[in-house]
Design a protein around this motif. Structure first.
Motif, PDB file in Angstrom:
ATOM      1  N   VAL A 206       0.873  -1.176   0.000  1.00 37.36           N
ATOM      2  CA  VAL A 206       0.000   0.000   0.000  1.00 37.36           C
ATOM      3  C   VAL A 206       0.906   1.220   0.000  1.00 37.36           C
ATOM      4  CG1 VAL A 206      -1.751   1.305   1.258  1.00 37.36           C
ATOM      5  CG2 VAL A 206      -1.844  -1.195   1.236  1.00 37.36           C
ATOM      6  N   CYS A 207       0.680   2.151  -0.918  1.00 38.92           N
ATOM      7  CA  CYS A 207       1.518   3.344  -1.031  1.00 38.92           C
ATOM      8  C   CYS A 207       0.819   4.560  -0.435  1.00 38.92           C
ATOM      9  CB  CYS A 207       1.832   3.637  -2.496  1.00 38.92           C
ATOM     10  SG  CYS A 207       2.815   2.373  -3.310  1.00 38.92           S
ATOM     11  N   GLY A 208       1.559   5.309   0.380  1.00 40.91           N
ATOM     12  CA  GLY A 208       1.054   6.582   0.858  1.00 40.91           C
ATOM     13  C   GLY A 208       1.109   7.629  -0.235  1.00 40.91           C
ATOM     14  N   GLY A 209       0.260   8.640  -0.126  1.00 37.98           N
ATOM     15  CA  GLY A 209       0.151   9.638  -1.193  1.00 37.98           C
ATOM     16  C   GLY A 209       1.308  10.613  -1.291  1.00 37.98           C
TER      17      GLY A 209
ATOM     18  N   ALA B 171      -3.370   6.415  -5.390  1.00 45.80           N
ATOM     19  CA  ALA B 171      -3.343   5.719  -6.673  1.00 45.80           C
ATOM     20  C   ALA B 171      -2.173   6.208  -7.533  1.00 45.80           C
ATOM     21  CB  ALA B 171      -4.664   5.910  -7.406  1.00 45.80           C
ATOM     22  N   GLN B 172      -1.933   7.525  -7.537  1.00 44.14           N
ATOM     23  CA  GLN B 172      -0.791   8.061  -8.277  1.00 44.14           C
ATOM     24  C   GLN B 172       0.513   7.487  -7.737  1.00 44.14           C
ATOM     25  OE1 GLN B 172      -2.196  12.366  -7.888  1.00 44.14           O
ATOM     26  NE2 GLN B 172      -1.150  12.406  -9.860  1.00 44.14           N
ATOM     27  N   ALA B 173       0.620   7.388  -6.419  1.00 40.39           N
ATOM     28  CA  ALA B 173       1.833   6.827  -5.820  1.00 40.39           C
ATOM     29  C   ALA B 173       1.999   5.362  -6.212  1.00 40.39           C
ATOM     30  CB  ALA B 173       1.781   6.980  -4.303  1.00 40.39           C
ATOM     31  N   ALA B 174       0.884   4.636  -6.330  1.00 38.22           N
ATOM     32  CA  ALA B 174       0.959   3.240  -6.757  1.00 38.22           C
ATOM     33  C   ALA B 174       1.470   3.143  -8.193  1.00 38.22           C
ATOM     34  CB  ALA B 174      -0.409   2.579  -6.628  1.00 38.22           C
ATOM     35  N   TYR B 175       0.978   4.014  -9.056  1.00 39.98           N
ATOM     36  CA  TYR B 175       1.470   4.008 -10.435  1.00 39.98           C
ATOM     37  C   TYR B 175       2.952   4.397 -10.499  1.00 39.98           C
ATOM     38  CZ  TYR B 175      -3.076   3.171 -12.602  1.00 39.98           C
ATOM     39  OH  TYR B 175      -4.258   2.593 -13.008  1.00 39.98           O
ATOM     40  N   LEU B 176       3.377   5.311  -9.616  1.00 41.20           N
ATOM     41  CA  LEU B 176       4.797   5.647  -9.522  1.00 41.20           C
ATOM     42  C   LEU B 176       5.596   4.397  -9.153  1.00 41.20           C
ATOM     43  CD1 LEU B 176       7.270   7.542  -9.227  1.00 41.20           C
ATOM     44  CD2 LEU B 176       6.495   8.007  -6.889  1.00 41.20           C
ATOM     45  N   ALA B 177       5.107   3.647  -8.147  1.00 38.84           N
ATOM     46  CA  ALA B 177       5.793   2.425  -7.724  1.00 38.84           C
ATOM     47  C   ALA B 177       5.870   1.418  -8.866  1.00 38.84           C
ATOM     48  CB  ALA B 177       5.073   1.820  -6.517  1.00 38.84           C
ATOM     49  N   LEU B 178       4.796   1.287  -9.619  1.00 38.13           N
ATOM     50  CA  LEU B 178       4.785   0.367 -10.753  1.00 38.13           C
ATOM     51  C   LEU B 178       5.785   0.795 -11.817  1.00 38.13           C
ATOM     52  CD1 LEU B 178       3.438  -2.121 -12.043  1.00 38.13           C
ATOM     53  CD2 LEU B 178       1.808  -0.533 -13.112  1.00 38.13           C
ATOM     54  N   GLY B 179       5.899   2.115 -12.023  1.00 33.35           N
ATOM     55  CA  GLY B 179       6.873   2.605 -12.986  1.00 33.35           C
ATOM     56  C   GLY B 179       8.300   2.285 -12.578  1.00 33.35           C
TER      57      GLY B 179
END
Length: 201
Positions: free
Chosen positions: A34-37, A68-76
């Motif tokens: 889980v990613c914090g914002g 959600a943006q932080a999750a996409y950052l993590a995926l990148g």
């Protein structure tokens, strides 16, 4: 199954790719991130403060989208992770032997409810997800100064954790660890079962 919440304060930290790499390497089949914002959430808070919305619903949805943006950052940064949009998809990803990356879009709301109160934080969202998934363990990765031996109660007392988190954490049946972002070896040891966790207290 473990839930690992990575603080949004790491979103611009050189340690973030190392944490994600570790989760991809050792978390396959058992870890949900889980990613914090972080700075995304801070921009949402600034907008809320500037425009003074008359209720919390827009601010809540902006905060969820920040996560959600932080999750996409993590995926990148770590393409081996797999986005999960529901509890069912988390379980499917883990069964396939991958590390799940929580995309919390199901938390978006079109009307106020208990989830849209100002006391809901990304830590409490991770705690709630861990409960719903019947997790064995919750780990919170934090970057601020803290005593690595402190309990959840003590960390709440000094502001590392929100008081609302502590009140819920007392009722869960799984251990909770708070790990400093500098301490990757401790996280690796936890995943290998080499150290005892600090239980929610």
């Amino acid at each position: 199954m473990w839930v690992v919440k990575i603080s949004g304060s790491l979103n611009r930290d050189a340690l973030l790719p190392l944490w994600l790499e570790l989760m991809a390497q050792l978390g396959g089949g058992r870890v949900t991130i889980v990613c914090g914002g972080g700075s995304f959430a801070e921009e949402a808070r600034l907008a809320h403060a500037h425009w003074r919305f008359d209720h919390n619903l827009p601010a809540h949805n902006m905060a969820v989208l920040a996560m959600a943006q932080a999750a996409y950052l993590a995926l990148g940064l770590e393409p081996r992770l797999r986005l999960a949009v529901s509890e069912a998809s988390v379980r499917q990803i883990l069964r396939a032997g991958h590390t799940a990356l929580w995309l919390p879009l199901e938390l978006l709301r079109d009307r106020p409810d208990a989830e849209t109160s100002g006391s809901v934080t990304s830590d409490s969202i991770a705690l709630d997800l861990a409960g719903r998934l019947n997790a064995e363990h919750l780990v919170l990765v934090k970057s601020g100064a803290m005593d690595p031996t402190a309990t959840v109660s003590e960390l709440s007392g000094v502001g590392v954790l929100h008081r609302s988190f502590e009140s819920v954490a007392r009722r869960v049946g799984f251990p909770i660890d708070v790990v400093h972002s500098d301490d990757l070896p401790r996280m690796r040891a936890l995943l290998h079962g080499d150290t005892k966790p600090i239980t929610a207290a």
